[in-house]
Design a protein around this motif. Structure first.
Motif, PDB file in Angstrom:
ATOM      1  N   ASP A 175       0.956  -1.029  -0.090  1.00 33.09           N
ATOM      2  CA  ASP A 175       0.030   0.273   0.032  1.00 33.09           C
ATOM      3  C   ASP A 175       0.871   1.264   0.161  1.00 33.09           C
ATOM      4  OD1 ASP A 175       0.908   0.233   2.659  1.00 33.09           O
ATOM      5  OD2 ASP A 175      -0.942  -0.776   3.511  1.00 33.09           O
ATOM      6  N   ASP A 176       0.447   2.287   0.209  1.00 33.65           N
ATOM      7  CA  ASP A 176       1.157   3.647   0.253  1.00 33.65           C
ATOM      8  C   ASP A 176       1.999   3.851   1.328  1.00 33.65           C
ATOM      9  OD1 ASP A 176      -0.138   4.218  -1.969  1.00 33.65           O
ATOM     10  OD2 ASP A 176      -1.648   5.828  -1.086  1.00 33.65           O
ATOM     11  N   THR A 177       2.343   2.814   2.243  1.00 29.53           N
ATOM     12  CA  THR A 177       3.451   2.994   3.379  1.00 29.53           C
ATOM     13  C   THR A 177       4.675   2.662   2.923  1.00 29.53           C
ATOM     14  OG1 THR A 177       2.872   0.474   3.845  1.00 29.53           O
ATOM     15  CG2 THR A 177       1.566   2.376   5.207  1.00 29.53           C
ATOM     16  N   VAL A 178       4.804   2.174   1.621  1.00 26.60           N
ATOM     17  CA  VAL A 178       6.124   1.865   0.876  1.00 26.60           C
ATOM     18  C   VAL A 178       6.048   2.412  -0.389  1.00 26.60           C
ATOM     19  CG1 VAL A 178       7.459  -0.168   0.075  1.00 26.60           C
ATOM     20  CG2 VAL A 178       6.244  -0.078   2.434  1.00 26.60           C
ATOM     21  N   SER A 179       7.119   3.083  -0.876  1.00 30.87           N
ATOM     22  CA  SER A 179       7.322   3.504  -2.315  1.00 30.87           C
ATOM     23  C   SER A 179       8.167   2.551  -3.007  1.00 30.87           C
ATOM     24  CB  SER A 179       7.821   4.687  -2.334  1.00 30.87           C
ATOM     25  OG  SER A 179       7.060   5.800  -1.700  1.00 30.87           O
ATOM     26  N   ILE A 180       7.536   2.284  -4.178  1.00 32.62           N
ATOM     27  CA  ILE A 180       8.229   1.451  -5.166  1.00 32.62           C
ATOM     28  C   ILE A 180       8.977   2.078  -6.304  1.00 32.62           C
ATOM     29  CG2 ILE A 180       8.137  -0.332  -6.766  1.00 32.62           C
ATOM     30  CD1 ILE A 180       5.555  -1.225  -5.170  1.00 32.62           C
ATOM     31  N   ARG A 181      10.423   2.048  -6.296  1.00 30.84           N
ATOM     32  CA  ARG A 181      10.883   2.777  -7.299  1.00 30.84           C
ATOM     33  C   ARG A 181      11.763   1.920  -8.167  1.00 30.84           C
ATOM     34  NH1 ARG A 181      12.428   8.150  -6.236  1.00 30.84           N
ATOM     35  NH2 ARG A 181      14.648   7.779  -7.212  1.00 30.84           N
ATOM     36  N   SER A 182      11.578   2.018  -9.616  1.00 37.70           N
ATOM     37  CA  SER A 182      12.017   1.051 -10.538  1.00 37.70           C
ATOM     38  C   SER A 182      13.133   1.787 -11.474  1.00 37.70           C
ATOM     39  CB  SER A 182      11.121   0.506 -11.394  1.00 37.70           C
ATOM     40  OG  SER A 182      11.387  -0.513 -12.319  1.00 37.70           O
ATOM     41  N   GLN A 183      14.621   1.229 -11.449  1.00 33.59           N
ATOM     42  CA  GLN A 183      15.573   1.630 -12.463  1.00 33.59           C
ATOM     43  C   GLN A 183      15.647   3.148 -12.050  1.00 33.59           C
ATOM     44  OE1 GLN A 183      14.386  -0.025 -16.038  1.00 33.59           O
ATOM     45  NE2 GLN A 183      15.757  -1.775 -15.571  1.00 33.59           N
ATOM     46  N   ASN A 184      15.625   3.848 -10.751  1.00 34.55           N
ATOM     47  CA  ASN A 184      15.884   5.005 -10.330  1.00 34.55           C
ATOM     48  C   ASN A 184      17.240   5.116  -9.324  1.00 34.55           C
ATOM     49  OD1 ASN A 184      13.909   6.702 -11.755  1.00 34.55           O
ATOM     50  ND2 ASN A 184      12.321   5.704 -10.536  1.00 34.55           N
ATOM     51  N   PRO A 185      17.932   6.215  -9.474  1.00 30.77           N
ATOM     52  CA  PRO A 185      19.032   6.522  -8.546  1.00 30.77           C
ATOM     53  C   PRO A 185      18.795   6.262  -7.044  1.00 30.77           C
ATOM     54  CG  PRO A 185      18.826   8.137 -10.150  1.00 30.77           C
ATOM     55  CD  PRO A 185      17.522   7.553 -10.182  1.00 30.77           C
ATOM     56  N   ILE A 186      19.636   5.837  -6.192  1.00 26.47           N
ATOM     57  CA  ILE A 186      19.779   6.063  -5.032  1.00 26.47           C
ATOM     58  C   ILE A 186      21.080   6.685  -4.628  1.00 26.47           C
ATOM     59  CG2 ILE A 186      18.122   4.054  -4.498  1.00 26.47           C
ATOM     60  CD1 ILE A 186      20.487   2.435  -3.532  1.00 26.47           C
ATOM     61  N   GLN A 187      21.206   7.399  -3.596  1.00 26.19           N
ATOM     62  CA  GLN A 187      22.636   7.873  -3.138  1.00 26.19           C
ATOM     63  C   GLN A 187      23.116   7.179  -2.090  1.00 26.19           C
ATOM     64  OE1 GLN A 187      22.645  12.019  -2.773  1.00 26.19           O
ATOM     65  NE2 GLN A 187      24.705  12.168  -2.101  1.00 26.19           N
ATOM     66  N   LEU A 188      24.340   6.748  -2.360  1.00 25.86           N
ATOM     67  CA  LEU A 188      24.975   5.915  -1.361  1.00 25.86           C
ATOM     68  C   LEU A 188      26.196   6.686  -1.077  1.00 25.86           C
ATOM     69  CD1 LEU A 188      24.464   2.278  -2.595  1.00 25.86           C
ATOM     70  CD2 LEU A 188      23.311   3.700  -0.722  1.00 25.86           C
ATOM     71  N   GLY A 189      26.294   7.327  -0.111  1.00 27.13           N
ATOM     72  CA  GLY A 189      27.300   8.334   0.515  1.00 27.13           C
ATOM     73  C   GLY A 189      27.942   9.385  -0.743  1.00 27.13           C
ATOM     74  N   ASP A 190      29.157   9.922  -0.656  1.00 27.51           N
ATOM     75  CA  ASP A 190      29.252  11.191  -1.792  1.00 27.51           C
ATOM     76  C   ASP A 190      29.943  10.542  -3.053  1.00 27.51           C
ATOM     77  OD1 ASP A 190      28.643  13.050   0.067  1.00 27.51           O
ATOM     78  OD2 ASP A 190      30.743  12.977   1.114  1.00 27.51           O
ATOM     79  N   LEU A 191      30.003   9.304  -3.236  1.00 24.47           N
ATOM     80  CA  LEU A 191      30.568   8.800  -4.453  1.00 24.47           C
ATOM     81  C   LEU A 191      29.916   7.614  -5.047  1.00 24.47           C
ATOM     82  CD1 LEU A 191      34.243   8.356  -2.923  1.00 24.47           C
ATOM     83  CD2 LEU A 191      33.432  10.101  -4.122  1.00 24.47           C
ATOM     84  N   SER A 192      28.713   7.454  -4.861  1.00 22.21           N
ATOM     85  CA  SER A 192      27.978   6.345  -5.388  1.00 22.21           C
ATOM     86  C   SER A 192      26.627   6.682  -5.839  1.00 22.21           C
ATOM     87  CB  SER A 192      27.973   5.103  -4.824  1.00 22.21           C
ATOM     88  OG  SER A 192      29.459   4.639  -4.762  1.00 22.21           O
ATOM     89  N   GLU A 193      25.851   6.594  -6.958  1.00 23.34           N
ATOM     90  CA  GLU A 193      24.614   6.778  -7.100  1.00 23.34           C
ATOM     91  C   GLU A 193      24.121   5.656  -8.308  1.00 23.34           C
ATOM     92  OE1 GLU A 193      22.819  10.967  -7.162  1.00 23.34           O
ATOM     93  OE2 GLU A 193      22.630  10.307  -9.357  1.00 23.34           O
ATOM     94  N   PRO A 194      23.895   4.389  -7.615  1.00 21.94           N
ATOM     95  CA  PRO A 194      23.497   3.278  -8.547  1.00 21.94           C
ATOM     96  C   PRO A 194      21.838   3.388  -9.019  1.00 21.94           C
ATOM     97  CG  PRO A 194      23.855   2.493  -6.443  1.00 21.94           C
ATOM     98  CD  PRO A 194      24.305   4.042  -6.411  1.00 21.94           C
TER      99      PRO A 194
END
Length: 186
Positions: free
Chosen positions: A64-83
Motif C-alpha cells: 500500500d502507500d506505506t512503501v514507495s516502489i522505485r524502478s531503475q531510479n537512482p539511490i545515493q550511497l555516500g558521496d561517491l555512489s549513485e547506482p
C-alpha cells in the motif's frame, strides 16, 4: 624514457550531477556512479526487462502507500555512489523524492535483476550495498533461475546468504508481515 600510466579520474556526486546538467552524456547513455567511477551499464535485454516489470507489478499488488516502489531510479550511497538498481522499496517521502534521491537509510529492499551483470552484482554491487548498510539485497539470478537473498550487512559483506528456488516463500526483513513467493518473481 619515463613510463607514464593512465590515471583514473574519480568523481563525486556533486560533479556527477553537474556533468549531467551540462549535457555531457548523450540522453540515451545508461551510466551509474559507483565508488567514484562512471560505469556504462549493460543494455537491457528482453528477459531482464520482463522480470523488472514482473517484480514491479508484483510489489504494486502486495503493498500500500506505506512503501514507495522505485524502478531503475537512482539511490545515493555516500558521496561517491549513485547506482540505479532495478527495483527498490523505500520508506515513503512527503514529496516523493522530488528534492533528493533516497539514501541507504530509506531503503527497505534493493533488487538487481541479473543475467550479463551477475558477477558484478555479486561482487562490486554487493560490497557497495553491504558497506552502506542496505539491510536486504536480492539478486534475481536469471542465469541459474533462482533468487539470491542477502541480509545482515557487516564489513562490506552479508552474513546471511540464501539461495531460493521457485518452490520457496519467505518474509522480508523490513516488512515481516509480507510473504513473498519466489515463483511469482521468477
Amino acid at each position: 624514457m619515463v613510463a607514464v600510466f593512465p590515471q583514473k579520474h574519480l568523481t563525486d556526486i556533486a560533479e556527477w550531477h553537474r556533468m549531467g546538467e551540462a549535457g555531457i552524456f548523450p540522453p540515451e547513455a545508461r551510466m551509474e556512479l559507483i565508488e567514484g567511477e562512471i560505469l556504462h551499464m549493460a543494455p537491457i535485454g528482453f528477459n531482464h526487462a520482463g522480470h523488472v516489470t514482473r517484480l514491479t507489478r508484483y510489489f504494486f499488488r502486495l503493498l500500500d502507500d506505506t512503501v514507495s516502489i522505485r524502478s531503475q531510479n537512482p539511490i545515493q550511497l555516500g558521496d561517491l555512489s549513485e547506482p540505479e538498481p532495478d527495483l527498490v522499496l523505500v520508506k515513503p517521502d512527503t514529496d516523493d523524492y522530488t528534492t533528493r534521491h533516497p539514501s541507504a537509510a530509506d531503503v527497505l529492499l534493493l533488487v538487481e535483476v541479473s543475467d550479463s551483470t551477475l558477477r558484478f552484482d555479486r561482487t562490486q554491487k554487493l560490497r557497495l550495498y553491504a558497506t552502506h548498510g542496505i539491510t536486504e539485497y536480492w539478486i534475481v539470478n536469471l542465469v541459474d533461475e533462482c533468487l539470491e537473498v542477502y541480509r545482515q550487512p557487516q564489513d562490506g559483506d552479508y552474513l546471511d546468504k540464501s539461495l531460493l528456488t521457485k518452490a520457496d516463500s519467505f518474509n522480508l526483513v523490513a516488512l515481516p508481515a509480507l510473504q513473498v513467493s519466489v515463483a511469482a518473481i521468477l
